[in-house]
Design a protein around this motif. Structure first.
Motif, PDB file in Angstrom:
ATOM      1  N   SER A 121       0.792  -1.236   0.000  1.00 57.04           N
ATOM      2  CA  SER A 121       0.000   0.000   0.000  1.00 57.04           C
ATOM      3  C   SER A 121       0.828   1.291   0.000  1.00 57.04           C
ATOM      4  CB  SER A 121      -0.918   0.001   1.224  1.00 57.04           C
ATOM      5  OG  SER A 121      -0.155  -0.034   2.422  1.00 57.04           O
ATOM      6  N   LYS A 122       2.148   1.207  -0.108  1.00 56.94           N
ATOM      7  CA  LYS A 122       2.972   2.412   0.024  1.00 56.94           C
ATOM      8  C   LYS A 122       2.579   3.511  -0.966  1.00 56.94           C
ATOM      9  CE  LYS A 122       7.105   0.198   1.932  1.00 56.94           C
ATOM     10  NZ  LYS A 122       8.520  -0.165   1.678  1.00 56.94           N
ATOM     11  N   ALA A 123       2.343   3.140  -2.230  1.00 57.32           N
ATOM     12  CA  ALA A 123       2.022   4.159  -3.236  1.00 57.32           C
ATOM     13  C   ALA A 123       0.703   4.844  -2.908  1.00 57.32           C
ATOM     14  CB  ALA A 123       1.954   3.535  -4.628  1.00 57.32           C
ATOM     15  N   ALA A 124      -0.299   4.067  -2.486  1.00 49.94           N
ATOM     16  CA  ALA A 124      -1.601   4.645  -2.144  1.00 49.94           C
ATOM     17  C   ALA A 124      -1.495   5.542  -0.914  1.00 49.94           C
ATOM     18  CB  ALA A 124      -2.622   3.533  -1.911  1.00 49.94           C
ATOM     19  N   VAL A 125      -0.685   5.124   0.048  1.00 52.20           N
ATOM     20  CA  VAL A 125      -0.513   5.935   1.267  1.00 52.20           C
ATOM     21  C   VAL A 125       0.218   7.229   0.947  1.00 52.20           C
ATOM     22  CG1 VAL A 125       0.611   6.019   3.521  1.00 52.20           C
ATOM     23  CG2 VAL A 125      -0.607   3.944   2.806  1.00 52.20           C
ATOM     24  N   ARG A 126       1.295   7.140   0.171  1.00 54.50           N
ATOM     25  CA  ARG A 126       2.049   8.346  -0.166  1.00 54.50           C
ATOM     26  C   ARG A 126       1.209   9.332  -0.961  1.00 54.50           C
ATOM     27  NH1 ARG A 126       7.014   4.842  -0.881  1.00 54.50           N
ATOM     28  NH2 ARG A 126       6.208   4.346  -2.959  1.00 54.50           N
ATOM     29  N   SER A 127       0.390   8.812  -1.871  1.00 54.66           N
ATOM     30  CA  SER A 127      -0.403   9.682  -2.747  1.00 54.66           C
ATOM     31  C   SER A 127      -1.682  10.196  -2.091  1.00 54.66           C
ATOM     32  CB  SER A 127      -0.783   8.921  -4.022  1.00 54.66           C
ATOM     33  OG  SER A 127      -1.676   7.855  -3.720  1.00 54.66           O
ATOM     34  N   GLY A 128      -2.114   9.534  -1.014  1.00 51.66           N
ATOM     35  CA  GLY A 128      -3.398   9.893  -0.423  1.00 51.66           C
ATOM     36  C   GLY A 128      -4.549   9.596  -1.368  1.00 51.66           C
ATOM     37  N   LEU A 129      -4.402   8.556  -2.178  1.00 54.48           N
ATOM     38  CA  LEU A 129      -5.348   8.257  -3.244  1.00 54.48           C
ATOM     39  C   LEU A 129      -6.782   8.162  -2.752  1.00 54.48           C
ATOM     40  CD1 LEU A 129      -5.741   7.494  -6.232  1.00 54.48           C
ATOM     41  CD2 LEU A 129      -5.326   5.104  -5.569  1.00 54.48           C
ATOM     42  N   TRP A 130      -6.998   7.513  -1.625  1.00 51.39           N
ATOM     43  CA  TRP A 130      -8.374   7.299  -1.147  1.00 51.39           C
ATOM     44  C   TRP A 130      -8.756   8.263  -0.029  1.00 51.39           C
ATOM     45  CZ3 TRP A 130      -9.890   4.930  -5.044  1.00 51.39           C
ATOM     46  CH2 TRP A 130      -9.221   3.840  -5.605  1.00 51.39           C
ATOM     47  N   ASP A 131      -7.934   9.254   0.225  1.00 48.40           N
ATOM     48  CA  ASP A 131      -8.212  10.246   1.281  1.00 48.40           C
ATOM     49  C   ASP A 131      -9.163  11.306   0.725  1.00 48.40           C
ATOM     50  OD1 ASP A 131      -8.260  12.187   3.227  1.00 48.40           O
ATOM     51  OD2 ASP A 131      -6.086  12.327   3.439  1.00 48.40           O
ATOM     52  N   ALA A 132     -10.402  11.317   1.194  1.00 44.80           N
ATOM     53  CA  ALA A 132     -11.416  12.238   0.666  1.00 44.80           C
ATOM     54  C   ALA A 132     -11.006  13.698   0.829  1.00 44.80           C
ATOM     55  CB  ALA A 132     -12.759  11.992   1.352  1.00 44.80           C
ATOM     56  N   GLU A 133     -10.236  14.004   1.855  1.00 50.49           N
ATOM     57  CA  GLU A 133      -9.812  15.389   2.075  1.00 50.49           C
ATOM     58  C   GLU A 133      -8.829  15.855   1.005  1.00 50.49           C
ATOM     59  OE1 GLU A 133      -8.332  15.837   5.994  1.00 50.49           O
ATOM     60  OE2 GLU A 133     -10.272  15.473   6.963  1.00 50.49           O
TER      61      GLU A 133
END
Length: 204
Positions: free
Chosen positions: A151-163
């Motif tokens: 999940s590193k790429a998703a965490v770094r990018s904030g891909l699923w972070d609605a904010e």
């Protein structure tokens, strides 16, 4: 002194050996956990190779739209689009494909490498029916290798972070993009109105 890496030896010296787990999680079949990832995904990116180079194409539908036939076979339906058929043309040239599955809210992604054929088999088309309509064709994908990406790429990018979601109106609309690349006289507003109607009535 060159700042470009152009040999495998230089690359290996820079990065060292791959972590053992990253190698062991790559297998040649769809395990039950891997099948669960495919079944939960509503979005996949399809990579193909043709005579003019590489292509990447988004595909999406309800979760499970990529059908699992068995642990070595997937079906990817081809829904209505713009009829460029870049991916399909490429597959005629070279059957090797790569798939990247994404699941909303889940950091891990899932990767599949395999070989695809374009099928009109009525039974396969029926398996991929949606909204009472059959796909134009189905890609029958034989799995060569598959593995999940951490999940590193998703965490770094904030891909699923609605904010961190981008407000669509902050970017050029589809009509404005077309006007800029096609013709200054292109009616962007009319295109946008027609697009919204197509999204309601021509998805399948």
């Amino acid at each position: 002194m060159s700042t470009t890496i152009d040999t495998l030896e230089q690359l290996q010296a820079l990065y060292g050996e791959a972590h053992e787990r990253s190698l062991r999680k790559e297998i040649t079949y769809l395990s039950e956990p891997y099948q669960a990832l495919v079944a939960a995904s509503p979005f996949v990116v399809l990579a193909t190779h043709g005579p003019d180079g590489l292509d990447c194409s988004p595909r999406g539908d309800a979760p499970g739209f990529v059908r699992i036939v068995d642990e070595r076979t997937l079906l990817l339906p081809d829904r209505p689009g713009n009829n460029r058929i870049d991916s399909l043309r490429n597959i005629i040239h070279d059957p090797h494909v790569a798939l990247l599955f994404l699941i909303p809210g889940v950091g891990e992604s899932f990767r599949v490498n395999g070989r695809a054929s374009i099928s009109l088999d009525p039974e396969l088309l029926a398996l991929c029916e949606a909204q009472g309509k059959l796909p134009r064709s189905v890609l029958r994908i034989s799995v060569d290798t598959c593995y999940f990406q951490c999940s590193k790429a998703a965490v770094r990018s904030g891909l699923w972070d609605a904010e961190r979601h981008v407000e669509r109106t902050s970017l050029p609309s589809a009509g404005e993009i077309l006007k800029a690349v096609m013709d200054p006289s292109f009616d962007a507003q009319a295109y946008e109105r027609e697009l919204q109607e197509r999204l309601k009535t021509r998805l399948y």
